[in-house]
Design an enzyme around this catalytic site. Structure first.
Site, mmCIF file in Angstrom:
data_model
loop_
_atom_site.group_PDB
_atom_site.id
_atom_site.type_symbol
_atom_site.label_atom_id
_atom_site.label_comp_id
_atom_site.label_asym_id
_atom_site.label_seq_id
_atom_site.Cartn_x
_atom_site.Cartn_y
_atom_site.Cartn_z
ATOM 1 N N GLY A 12 14.116 5.046 -4.479
ATOM 2 C CA GLY A 12 13.248 3.986 -3.956
ATOM 3 C C GLY A 12 12.013 3.716 -4.781
ATOM 4 C CG ASN A 14 12.810 -1.035 -8.620
ATOM 5 O OD1 ASN A 14 12.130 -1.738 -9.367
ATOM 6 N ND2 ASN A 14 13.842 -0.331 -9.044
ATOM 7 C CG MET A 90 23.295 2.503 -5.347
ATOM 8 S SD MET A 90 23.082 1.356 -6.728
ATOM 9 C CE MET A 90 24.443 1.883 -7.772
ATOM 10 N NE ARG A 91 28.295 1.019 1.296
ATOM 11 C CZ ARG A 91 29.503 1.594 1.182
ATOM 12 N NH1 ARG A 91 29.693 2.584 0.320
ATOM 13 N NH2 ARG A 91 30.507 1.183 1.911
ATOM 14 C CB ILE A 92 30.039 -4.336 -2.611
ATOM 15 C CG1 ILE A 92 29.954 -3.875 -4.066
ATOM 16 C CG2 ILE A 92 30.563 -5.771 -2.518
ATOM 17 C CD1 ILE A 92 31.257 -3.870 -4.806
ATOM 18 C CG ASN A 107 20.274 -6.607 -6.394
ATOM 19 O OD1 ASN A 107 19.902 -5.513 -5.983
ATOM 20 N ND2 ASN A 107 21.202 -6.728 -7.343
ATOM 21 C CG HIS A 109 22.054 -5.906 -12.462
ATOM 22 N ND1 HIS A 109 22.973 -5.052 -11.877
ATOM 23 C CD2 HIS A 109 22.458 -6.090 -13.740
ATOM 24 C CE1 HIS A 109 23.892 -4.739 -12.780
ATOM 25 N NE2 HIS A 109 23.609 -5.362 -13.915
ATOM 26 C CB SER A 136 18.089 -9.794 -14.004
ATOM 27 O OG SER A 136 18.481 -9.731 -15.354
ATOM 28 C CB THR A 141 25.249 -15.955 -4.761
ATOM 29 O OG1 THR A 141 25.452 -15.406 -6.069
ATOM 30 C CG2 THR A 141 24.028 -16.865 -4.778
ATOM 31 C CG ASP A 145 25.156 -7.213 -10.235
ATOM 32 O OD1 ASP A 145 24.324 -7.055 -9.329
ATOM 33 O OD2 ASP A 145 25.863 -6.299 -10.679
ATOM 34 C CD GLU A 174 15.155 -1.390 -12.709
ATOM 35 O OE1 GLU A 174 15.184 -1.255 -11.482
ATOM 36 O OE2 GLU A 174 15.943 -0.789 -13.467
HETATM 37 C C1 GRF Z 1 17.282 0.700 -10.401
HETATM 38 O O1 GRF Z 1 17.538 0.893 -11.761
HETATM 39 C C2 GRF Z 1 17.888 -0.586 -9.932
HETATM 40 O O2 GRF Z 1 17.834 -1.602 -10.872
HETATM 41 C C3 GRF Z 1 19.318 -0.177 -9.702
HETATM 42 O O3 GRF Z 1 19.231 1.102 -9.143
HETATM 43 C C4 GRF Z 1 18.019 1.716 -9.553
HETATM 44 C C5 GRF Z 1 17.265 2.054 -8.311
HETATM 45 O O4 GRF Z 1 16.129 2.812 -8.569
HETATM 46 N N1 GRF Z 1 20.017 -1.142 -8.911
HETATM 47 P P1 GRF Z 1 15.077 3.074 -7.414
HETATM 48 O O5 GRF Z 1 15.830 3.603 -6.193
HETATM 49 O O6 GRF Z 1 14.366 1.791 -7.114
HETATM 50 O O7 GRF Z 1 14.173 4.124 -7.962
#
Ligand code: GRF
Length: 209
Positions: A12, A14, A90-92, A107, A109, A136, A141, A145, A174
């Site tokens: 977490g 981000n 990490m789920r579709i 999101n 990526h 990005s 949608t 990605d 990010e």
């Molecule tokens: C990040 O690199 C994000 O882009 C990807 O998974 C990672 C998550 O990191 N989808 P965090 O949980 O935000 O530390």
């Protein structure tokens, strides 16, 4: 006041970057909840430390993707979300879920989309020999990605990079662009036109780090 619900699967960082930027800059926003798809997600601890309601909905307890997404959707609606932020979730997601939150679901990526959608982006960037890599932020949608890109950050790939060293450089990028993109959304500065996002008034949607 606008409300944000964040979905995470892991550390977490981000989410943390967004919350800390909001605190530092005094955004008029309420983080009404963080939801992880399993209770061990580290980011839930940070949420609790900030007094942000933290929840887990165990995806393994749901027989189908549809059932998991229905539970998730119900929880997000209960919390009230002007914006749903996927931060390492990490789920579709199912088309029904995506349609329900269309236009307020974003999101991040870890690649310069449309290059390297999907997993293992840093390994794939190194294997492809690209000179620039990055991250990005995009609207979600139904294509994985594929949604309209709000903001990107690019970093140089160094000759001695490993997937880990490159991932660390991209992660720092990010943490710069995700808060920025969220703020643009909250300020009502984003216009989606086809598959393009315009920022009004214009501001660079690509940062080079
Ligand atoms: C990040 O690199 C994000 O882009 C990807 O998974 C990672 C998550 O990191 N989808 P965090 O949980 O935000 O530390």
């Amino acid at each position: 006041m606008a409300s944000i619900v964040t979905l995470i699967s892991g550390r977490g960082s981000n989410f943390e970057a967004i919350v800390k930027t909001a605190q530092k800059e005094g955004w008029p926003v309420e983080f009404t909840g963080v939801i992880a798809n399993h209770s061990a997600a580290k980011g839930l601890d940070f949420a609790r430390s900030q007094g942000i309601p933290a929840f887990s909905i165990e995806h393994r307890e749901h027989a189908t993707r549809e059932s998991f997404d229905a539970a998730l959707m119900m929880k997000i609606d209960e919390l009230g979300a002007d914006l749903v932020v996927l931060a390492g979730f990490m789920r579709i997601l199912t088309p029904g879920f995506i349609r329900h939150f269309e236009g307020r679901l974003i999101n991040i990526h870890p690649a310069l989309l449309p290059a390297f959608p999907g997993l293992h982006t840093h390994e794939r960037a190194l294997a492809a020999g690209v000179a620039e890599h990055g991250a990005s932020v995009h609207f979600v949608t139904e294509g994985v990605d594929e949604g309209p890109i709000i903001c990107q950050a690019s970093v140089s790939v160094h000759p001695d990079d490993t997937a880990d060293s490159l991932a660390a450089r991209v992660l720092a990028a990010e943490h710069q662009i995700y808060p920025r993109a969220v703020k643009w959304f909250l300020d009502g500065r984003l216009r989606i036109e086809g598959n393009q996002v315009q920022v009004q008034p214009p501001e660079s949607q690509l940062i080079k780090l």
